[in-house]
Motif scaffolding. Structure first.
Motif, short mmCIF file in Angstrom:
data_model
loop_
_atom_site.label_atom_id
_atom_site.label_comp_id
_atom_site.label_asym_id
_atom_site.label_seq_id
_atom_site.Cartn_x
_atom_site.Cartn_y
_atom_site.Cartn_z
N LYS A 53 0.82 -1.21 0.00
CA LYS A 53 0.00 0.00 0.00
C LYS A 53 0.86 1.26 0.00
CE LYS A 53 -3.96 -2.13 2.33
NZ LYS A 53 -4.74 -2.21 3.60
N LEU A 54 2.03 1.18 0.63
CA LEU A 54 2.93 2.34 0.65
C LEU A 54 3.69 2.52 -0.66
CD1 LEU A 54 4.42 2.15 4.26
CD2 LEU A 54 2.42 3.42 3.45
N GLY A 55 3.71 1.50 -1.52
CA GLY A 55 4.31 1.67 -2.84
C GLY A 55 5.50 0.81 -3.15
N LEU A 56 5.79 -0.23 -2.33
CA LEU A 56 6.96 -1.06 -2.59
C LEU A 56 6.94 -1.66 -3.99
CD1 LEU A 56 9.58 -2.40 -1.55
CD2 LEU A 56 8.18 -4.28 -0.69
N GLY A 57 5.78 -2.11 -4.44
CA GLY A 57 5.68 -2.73 -5.76
C GLY A 57 5.80 -1.76 -6.91
N ARG A 58 5.75 -0.46 -6.62
CA ARG A 58 5.96 0.55 -7.67
C ARG A 58 7.45 0.85 -7.87
NH1 ARG A 58 1.50 4.12 -8.74
NH2 ARG A 58 -0.41 2.87 -8.59
N ILE A 59 8.26 0.56 -6.85
CA ILE A 59 9.70 0.83 -6.96
C ILE A 59 10.36 -0.16 -7.90
CG2 ILE A 59 11.86 1.03 -5.68
CD1 ILE A 59 10.20 1.63 -3.17
N ALA A 60 9.96 -1.42 -7.80
CA ALA A 60 10.53 -2.49 -8.61
C ALA A 60 9.52 -3.62 -8.65
CB ALA A 60 11.86 -2.97 -8.03
N ASP A 61 9.73 -4.53 -9.56
CA ASP A 61 8.88 -5.72 -9.65
C ASP A 61 9.29 -6.69 -8.55
OD1 ASP A 61 7.18 -7.71 -10.44
OD2 ASP A 61 8.35 -8.32 -12.19
N VAL A 62 8.43 -6.83 -7.54
CA VAL A 62 8.71 -7.69 -6.39
C VAL A 62 7.63 -8.76 -6.35
CG1 VAL A 62 9.02 -7.84 -3.90
CG2 VAL A 62 9.76 -5.77 -5.13
N ALA A 63 8.02 -10.01 -6.47
CA ALA A 63 7.06 -11.11 -6.52
C ALA A 63 6.13 -11.06 -5.31
CB ALA A 63 7.78 -12.46 -6.55
N GLY A 64 4.82 -11.13 -5.57
CA GLY A 64 3.82 -11.15 -4.51
C GLY A 64 3.34 -9.79 -4.06
N VAL A 65 4.03 -8.73 -4.45
CA VAL A 65 3.70 -7.38 -3.98
C VAL A 65 2.95 -6.65 -5.08
CG1 VAL A 65 4.59 -5.20 -3.10
CG2 VAL A 65 5.71 -7.35 -2.47
N GLU A 66 1.64 -6.45 -4.87
CA GLU A 66 0.84 -5.79 -5.90
C GLU A 66 1.15 -4.29 -5.92
OE1 GLU A 66 -1.98 -3.68 -5.76
OE2 GLU A 66 -1.95 -3.36 -3.59
N SER A 67 0.88 -3.66 -7.04
CA SER A 67 1.28 -2.26 -7.22
C SER A 67 0.13 -1.37 -7.68
CB SER A 67 2.43 -2.19 -8.24
OG SER A 67 2.01 -2.71 -9.50
N THR A 68 -1.09 -1.85 -7.54
CA THR A 68 -2.21 -1.07 -8.05
C THR A 68 -2.82 -0.14 -7.02
OG1 THR A 68 -3.68 -2.93 -7.58
CG2 THR A 68 -2.78 -2.79 -9.81
N THR A 69 -3.03 -0.63 -5.80
CA THR A 69 -3.68 0.18 -4.75
C THR A 69 -2.61 0.78 -3.85
OG1 THR A 69 -5.53 -1.36 -4.81
CG2 THR A 69 -5.47 0.20 -2.99
N VAL A 70 -2.12 1.94 -4.24
CA VAL A 70 -1.02 2.58 -3.50
C VAL A 70 -1.48 3.93 -2.98
CG1 VAL A 70 1.30 3.56 -3.70
CG2 VAL A 70 0.76 1.40 -4.84
#
Length: 398
Positions: A53-70
């Motif tokens: 939710k804080l944006g980890l998946g927006r920094i890089a492609d991290v398996a299991g970490v979604e990047s849509t609801t940030v």
């Protein structure tokens, strides 16, 4: 007004997020490194909804970490300082760029260092070589217990480490040895840190205790000193007080492990109505990165994420939460040393209503510059503040 503002600052020790542009010059392992990415893949995906939710998946492609609801600000930072150690990273955070590599000892320490140290201790040292901390106590633990000789070792970092069994060498004596070592490790031999590494147990079952202490160099005034001068408290949790040699730290609280570090942070959020609550969570590095345990590393990130929910719940409208790392320590690449990586930058306050891309920051010192802006104190000499990007919607009540 800044009288009731708090900056909640969490350093996930070693949680790098991909090889830095200059990683190749530090070694093959560094060029291949991506600590968070690789440990996520090792468990077929991280379960970290709060970091997502804080944006980890927006920094890089991290398996299991979604990047849509940030709903947070996210980016990554590149280190300007030479090196890839705790000292370099943390001092750059607060405005000090170390453009010269601190001394390292791939062949062990020379006699000009060891002779006065051995004279002070009254015994010759054991080991005197680069080594894994858990391996070196198994290799030399028996003779250490028979003789009381200190186990002295180093790593790829600028460190002078002294290991001793708590039943053979009292912890207070080990600390005294470290204090003396710090006093002679100056000039050309001014290593970044002298580290006390007490351990316990029996041969084949030795384990390091949480009585570790770091004796760091200091490198002048920082934004922490500016805060102190302005009467704004900085509470160092974990090894933060040691890293800065107490400079600019009003209160230092040592912790046992990551979970304890987070519990102490939560308690201090009740105790302090303003200032900086600054915690380093070292287990990622010491228990999993250096020990080449990607699964343990991943589970530790997931455990942190659970406690992170409690921190977010306790945030007030005048609080800012900042999560980052000081370097990498990819447990999937060759060797056991730190890795030269970008580090994640996640920032949140309750006024943020959508994702904010902070981009690639060219120095870790951007955090210190932002911290100075947030508290209206003198900026350090390095770094660019991103506070103006974050301040929309922030509560300005005094």
């Amino acid at each position: 007004m800044t009288s009731n503002r708090r900056w909640i600052w969490i350093v996930l020790d070693s949680c790098g997020i991909g090889a830095a542009p200059d990683a190749q010059s530090y070694g093959v392992a560094d060029a291949q490194s991506n600590t968070i990415g690789h440990v996520a893949s090792a468990v077929a995906g991280l379960k970290t909804p709060n970091l997502a939710k804080l944006g980890l998946g927006r920094i890089a492609d991290v398996a299991g970490v979604e990047s849509t609801t940030v709903c947070g600000a996210y980016g990554k930072m590149q280190e300007q300082s030479s090196g890839k150690d705790t000292t370099n990273g943390h001092w750059e955070f607060v405005g000090v760029i170390l453009d010269k590599l601190l001394p390292t000892y791939p062949q062990g320490f020379p006699r000009e260092i060891l002779s006065p140290f051995e004279q002070y201790v009254g015994k010759p040292v054991l080991a005197n070589k680069p080594a894994s901390g858990t391996v070196v106590i198994e290799e030399y633990g028996k003779i250490h217990m028979e003789t009381g000789r200190p186990i002295v070792y180093t790593s790829a970092d600028s460190v002078f480490q002294i290991a001793a069994h708590e039943e053979i060498v009292p912890v207070a004596t080990l600390y005294d040895w470290c204090t003396y070592a710090r006093s002679i490790l100056v000039g050309d031999h001014a290593v970044g840190r002298v580290i006390a590494r007490p351990f316990k147990g029996t041969l084949g079952h030795f384990e390091r205790t949480d009585n570790r202490r770091d004796y760091s160099l200091t490198f002048g005034n920082t934004v922490l000193n500016a805060l102190d001068d302005a009467g704004i408290p900085v509470i160092g949790i974990g090894k933060i007080g040691d890293i800065y040699g107490g400079s600019g730290i009003q209160e230092a609280i040592h912790t046992h492990d990551n979970a304890d570090g987070m519990n102490v942070l939560l308690k201090q959020m009740d105790n302090w109505s303003q200032g900086v609550l600054y915690v380093n969570l070292v287990d990622f590095d010491s228990k999993y990165g250096h020990r080449n345990d990607p699964i343990g590393f991943a589970r530790a990130i997931e455990a942190f994420d659970v406690q992170l929910a409690d921190v977010i719940t306790k945030l007030r409208d005048t609080d800012v939460l900042c999560i980052t790392a000081d370097h990498g320590c990819d447990p999937t690449t060759p060797g056991t040393d730190h890795t030269r990586e970008f580090v994640p930058l996640l920032v949140y306050h309750h006024g943020i209503r959508q994702a904010i891309d902070l981009g690639i920051r060219t120095t870790f010192a951007d955090i210190g510059a932002t911290l100075a802006d947030f508290f209206s104190v003198k900026n350090p000499q390095a770094g660019s503040s991103f506070w103006h990007t974050l301040s929309s919607g922030f509560s300005h009540q005094s």
